[in-house]
Write a protein that holds these residues in place. Structure first.
Motif, PDB file in Angstrom:
ATOM      1  N   TYR A  27      15.629  39.992 -17.098  1.00  0.00           N
ATOM      2  CA  TYR A  27      14.321  40.782 -16.766  1.00  0.00           C
ATOM      3  C   TYR A  27      14.528  39.672 -15.023  1.00  0.00           C
ATOM      4  O   TYR A  27      13.578  40.345 -14.826  1.00  0.00           O
ATOM      5  N   GLN A  28      14.747  38.985 -14.848  1.00  0.00           N
ATOM      6  CA  GLN A  28      14.693  38.255 -14.352  1.00  0.00           C
ATOM      7  C   GLN A  28      15.572  38.382 -12.816  1.00  0.00           C
ATOM      8  O   GLN A  28      14.487  37.686 -11.715  1.00  0.00           O
ATOM      9  N   ILE A  29      16.227  39.083 -12.885  1.00  0.00           N
ATOM     10  CA  ILE A  29      17.188  39.537 -11.610  1.00  0.00           C
ATOM     11  C   ILE A  29      16.678  40.155 -10.153  1.00  0.00           C
ATOM     12  O   ILE A  29      16.790  39.649  -8.991  1.00  0.00           O
ATOM     13  N   PRO A  30      16.244  41.424 -10.877  1.00  0.00           N
ATOM     14  CA  PRO A  30      15.381  41.997 -10.030  1.00  0.00           C
ATOM     15  C   PRO A  30      14.281  41.169  -8.799  1.00  0.00           C
ATOM     16  O   PRO A  30      14.902  41.325  -7.793  1.00  0.00           O
ATOM     17  N   LEU A  31      13.433  40.368  -9.564  1.00  0.00           N
ATOM     18  CA  LEU A  31      12.616  38.970  -9.260  1.00  0.00           C
ATOM     19  C   LEU A  31      13.651  38.725  -7.596  1.00  0.00           C
ATOM     20  O   LEU A  31      13.075  38.561  -6.896  1.00  0.00           O
ATOM     21  N   LEU A  32      14.508  38.513  -8.474  1.00  0.00           N
ATOM     22  CA  LEU A  32      15.763  36.948  -7.962  1.00  0.00           C
ATOM     23  C   LEU A  32      16.304  37.917  -6.188  1.00  0.00           C
ATOM     24  O   LEU A  32      16.229  37.089  -5.680  1.00  0.00           O
ATOM     25  N   LEU A  33      16.605  38.743  -6.592  1.00  0.00           N
ATOM     26  CA  LEU A  33      17.499  39.939  -5.786  1.00  0.00           C
ATOM     27  C   LEU A  33      15.636  39.710  -4.362  1.00  0.00           C
ATOM     28  O   LEU A  33      15.878  39.833  -3.270  1.00  0.00           O
ATOM     29  N   LYS A  34      14.790  40.294  -4.666  1.00  0.00           N
ATOM     30  CA  LYS A  34      13.836  39.925  -3.434  1.00  0.00           C
ATOM     31  C   LYS A  34      13.435  38.593  -2.818  1.00  0.00           C
ATOM     32  O   LYS A  34      13.276  39.051  -2.388  1.00  0.00           O
ATOM     33  N   GLN A  35      13.412  38.414  -3.981  1.00  0.00           N
ATOM     34  CA  GLN A  35      13.590  36.409  -3.354  1.00  0.00           C
ATOM     35  C   GLN A  35      14.059  36.597  -2.364  1.00  0.00           C
ATOM     36  O   GLN A  35      13.934  35.169  -1.261  1.00  0.00           O
ATOM     37  N   GLN A  36      15.096  36.399  -3.148  1.00  0.00           N
ATOM     38  CA  GLN A  36      16.386  36.968  -2.050  1.00  0.00           C
ATOM     39  C   GLN A  36      16.984  37.120  -0.939  1.00  0.00           C
ATOM     40  O   GLN A  36      18.044  37.125   0.188  1.00  0.00           O
ATOM     41  N   GLY A  37      15.934  37.852  -0.603  1.00  0.00           N
ATOM     42  CA  GLY A  37      16.105  38.921   1.140  1.00  0.00           C
ATOM     43  C   GLY A  37      17.155  40.126  -0.447  1.00  0.00           C
ATOM     44  O   GLY A  37      17.362  40.972   1.144  1.00  0.00           O
ATOM     45  N   VAL A  38      18.270  40.132  -0.922  1.00  0.00           N
ATOM     46  CA  VAL A  38      18.890  41.226  -1.370  1.00  0.00           C
ATOM     47  C   VAL A  38      18.571  42.443  -1.526  1.00  0.00           C
ATOM     48  O   VAL A  38      18.643  43.489  -0.819  1.00  0.00           O
ATOM     49  N   CYS A  39      17.203  43.040  -1.312  1.00  0.00           N
ATOM     50  CA  CYS A  39      16.293  44.038  -1.881  1.00  0.00           C
ATOM     51  C   CYS A  39      15.688  44.527  -0.270  1.00  0.00           C
ATOM     52  O   CYS A  39      16.596  45.991   0.165  1.00  0.00           O
ATOM     53  N   ASP A  40      15.753  43.581   1.068  1.00  0.00           N
ATOM     54  CA  ASP A  40      15.176  44.467   2.531  1.00  0.00           C
ATOM     55  C   ASP A  40      16.874  44.843   2.730  1.00  0.00           C
ATOM     56  O   ASP A  40      17.263  46.144   3.580  1.00  0.00           O
ATOM     57  N   LEU A  41      18.180  43.960   2.517  1.00  0.00           N
ATOM     58  CA  LEU A  41      19.303  44.033   2.611  1.00  0.00           C
ATOM     59  C   LEU A  41      20.296  45.790   2.481  1.00  0.00           C
ATOM     60  O   LEU A  41      21.082  46.486   3.008  1.00  0.00           O
ATOM     61  N   ILE A  42      19.768  46.043   1.190  1.00  0.00           N
ATOM     62  CA  ILE A  42      19.825  46.623   0.430  1.00  0.00           C
ATOM     63  C   ILE A  42      19.518  48.284   1.509  1.00  0.00           C
ATOM     64  O   ILE A  42      19.789  48.983   1.602  1.00  0.00           O
ATOM     65  N   ALA A  43      17.970  48.009   1.694  1.00  0.00           N
ATOM     66  CA  ALA A  43      17.375  49.231   1.941  1.00  0.00           C
ATOM     67  C   ALA A  43      17.115  49.119   3.790  1.00  0.00           C
ATOM     68  O   ALA A  43      17.567  50.712   4.013  1.00  0.00           O
ATOM     69  N   GLN A  44      18.002  48.301   4.203  1.00  0.00           N
ATOM     70  CA  GLN A  44      18.952  48.366   5.479  1.00  0.00           C
ATOM     71  C   GLN A  44      20.502  49.428   5.149  1.00  0.00           C
ATOM     72  O   GLN A  44      20.194  50.517   6.327  1.00  0.00           O
ATOM     73  N   LYS A  45      20.927  49.022   4.930  1.00  0.00           N
ATOM     74  CA  LYS A  45      21.816  49.641   5.275  1.00  0.00           C
ATOM     75  C   LYS A  45      22.269  51.403   4.068  1.00  0.00           C
ATOM     76  O   LYS A  45      22.857  51.698   5.173  1.00  0.00           O
ATOM     77  N   LEU A  46      20.990  51.697   3.946  1.00  0.00           N
ATOM     78  CA  LEU A  46      20.882  53.024   3.213  1.00  0.00           C
ATOM     79  C   LEU A  46      19.683  52.637   4.081  1.00  0.00           C
ATOM     80  O   LEU A  46      19.655  54.687   3.812  1.00  0.00           O
ATOM     81  N   ARG A  47      19.388  52.699   5.078  1.00  0.00           N
ATOM     82  CA  ARG A  47      18.408  53.148   6.089  1.00  0.00           C
ATOM     83  C   ARG A  47      17.164  54.359   5.489  1.00  0.00           C
ATOM     84  O   ARG A  47      16.578  54.862   5.591  1.00  0.00           O
ATOM     85  N   LEU A  48      16.089  53.120   4.393  1.00  0.00           N
ATOM     86  CA  LEU A  48      15.684  53.394   3.397  1.00  0.00           C
ATOM     87  C   LEU A  48      14.309  52.766   4.525  1.00  0.00           C
ATOM     88  O   LEU A  48      14.656  52.171   5.189  1.00  0.00           O
ATOM     89  N   ALA A  49      13.436  53.232   4.552  1.00  0.00           N
ATOM     90  CA  ALA A  49      12.195  53.542   5.379  1.00  0.00           C
ATOM     91  C   ALA A  49      11.640  52.427   4.850  1.00  0.00           C
ATOM     92  O   ALA A  49      11.641  51.543   3.305  1.00  0.00           O
ATOM     93  N   GLU A  50      10.863  51.562   5.621  1.00  0.00           N
ATOM     94  CA  GLU A  50      11.271  49.677   5.522  1.00  0.00           C
ATOM     95  C   GLU A  50       9.468  49.474   4.017  1.00  0.00           C
ATOM     96  O   GLU A  50       8.437  50.436   4.766  1.00  0.00           O
ATOM     97  N   GLY A  51       9.717  48.773   3.466  1.00  0.00           N
ATOM     98  CA  GLY A  51       8.727  48.790   2.689  1.00  0.00           C
ATOM     99  C   GLY A  51       8.398  48.061   1.992  1.00  0.00           C
ATOM    100  O   GLY A  51       9.158  47.114   1.918  1.00  0.00           O
ATOM    101  N   VAL A  52       7.496  47.329   0.965  1.00  0.00           N
ATOM    102  CA  VAL A  52       7.218  46.137   0.165  1.00  0.00           C
ATOM    103  C   VAL A  52       7.256  46.996  -1.367  1.00  0.00           C
ATOM    104  O   VAL A  52       6.062  47.185  -1.916  1.00  0.00           O
ATOM    105  N   ALA A  53       8.705  46.522  -2.193  1.00  0.00           N
ATOM    106  CA  ALA A  53       8.863  46.327  -3.256  1.00  0.00           C
ATOM    107  C   ALA A  53       7.584  45.848  -3.723  1.00  0.00           C
ATOM    108  O   ALA A  53       7.166  44.786  -4.165  1.00  0.00           O
ATOM    109  N   ASP A  54       6.828  46.754  -4.688  1.00  0.00           N
ATOM    110  CA  ASP A  54       5.663  46.731  -5.907  1.00  0.00           C
ATOM    111  C   ASP A  54       6.459  46.213  -7.089  1.00  0.00           C
ATOM    112  O   ASP A  54       6.609  46.732  -8.156  1.00  0.00           O
ATOM    113  N   LEU A  55       6.639  44.737  -7.623  1.00  0.00           N
ATOM    114  CA  LEU A  55       7.492  44.017  -8.758  1.00  0.00           C
ATOM    115  C   LEU A  55       6.717  43.962  -9.433  1.00  0.00           C
ATOM    116  O   LEU A  55       6.613  42.973 -10.576  1.00  0.00           O
TER     117      LEU A  55
END
Length: 172
Positions: free
Chosen positions: A1-29
């Motif tokens: 259950y903690q993995i999504p929070l760790l991925l966000k903290q480590q910037g992985v979510c931003d990297l995925i969003a860039q690679k998928l060319r998704l609009a920038e934004g902050v995920a509400d977790l």
């Protein structure tokens, strides 16, 4: 259950969003953070006695166990599931149910264990313990009520006794 929070903290979510060319934004977790917080720090412990006969199969009741765990998140509780064989109840009595906050009798097939499950259901009714019967568990609750409240001692399901005097559950 903690993995999504760790991925966000480590910037992985931003990297995925860039690679998928998704609009920038902050995920509400925040909801997810609440889940992690409750799992780490529950405010109560609830003990559920699950009376079933397939415990030797590791995943037989996996979906029920997970559903109970997730219900615990909603109530800020740690849910402890105690797996109890109906044969143990038949052979040794219902003392094993004394500490249960609730009793769950899941589905199943065949006649083995039926009387132990009925005794567990009777224990729940007579001791005002919350009870949930799923599929066969609910059918046996009808049988238990017919036998011990209505006084129809031979009440049964036609699945187990086609010639019962009181067929309170009938297979179609």
């Amino acid at each position: 259950y903690q993995i999504p929070l760790l991925l966000k903290q480590q910037g992985v979510c931003d990297l995925i969003a860039q690679k998928l060319r998704l609009a920038e934004g902050v995920a509400d977790l925040s909801d997810w953070e609440h889940v992690v917080q409750v799992r780490k720090n529950p405010t109560a412990v609830v003990s559920i006695a699950m009376v079933g006969k397939y415990f030797e199969l590791a995943d037989a009741y996996k979906s029920l166990s997970e559903a109970l765990s997730h219900a615990g998140i909603q109530t800020k509780s740690k849910v402890k599931v105690n797996y109890i064989s109906p044969d143990d109840i038949t052979n040794h009595g219902t003392d094993v149910l004394r500490d249960a906050d609730a009793i769950l009798v899941p589905g199943g097939f065949g006649e083995r264990g039926i009387e132990g499950k009925i005794r567990a259901i009777q224990f729940a009714r007579e001791n005002n313990v919350p009870f949930l019967g799923i599929c066969l568990g609910m059918q046996l609750a009808v049988v238990e009520f017919a036998r011990h409240v209505l006084g129809w001692k031979t009440a049964n399901s036609t699945e187990f006794n086609a010639d019962t005097q009181f067929p309170v559950v009938a297979l179609v």
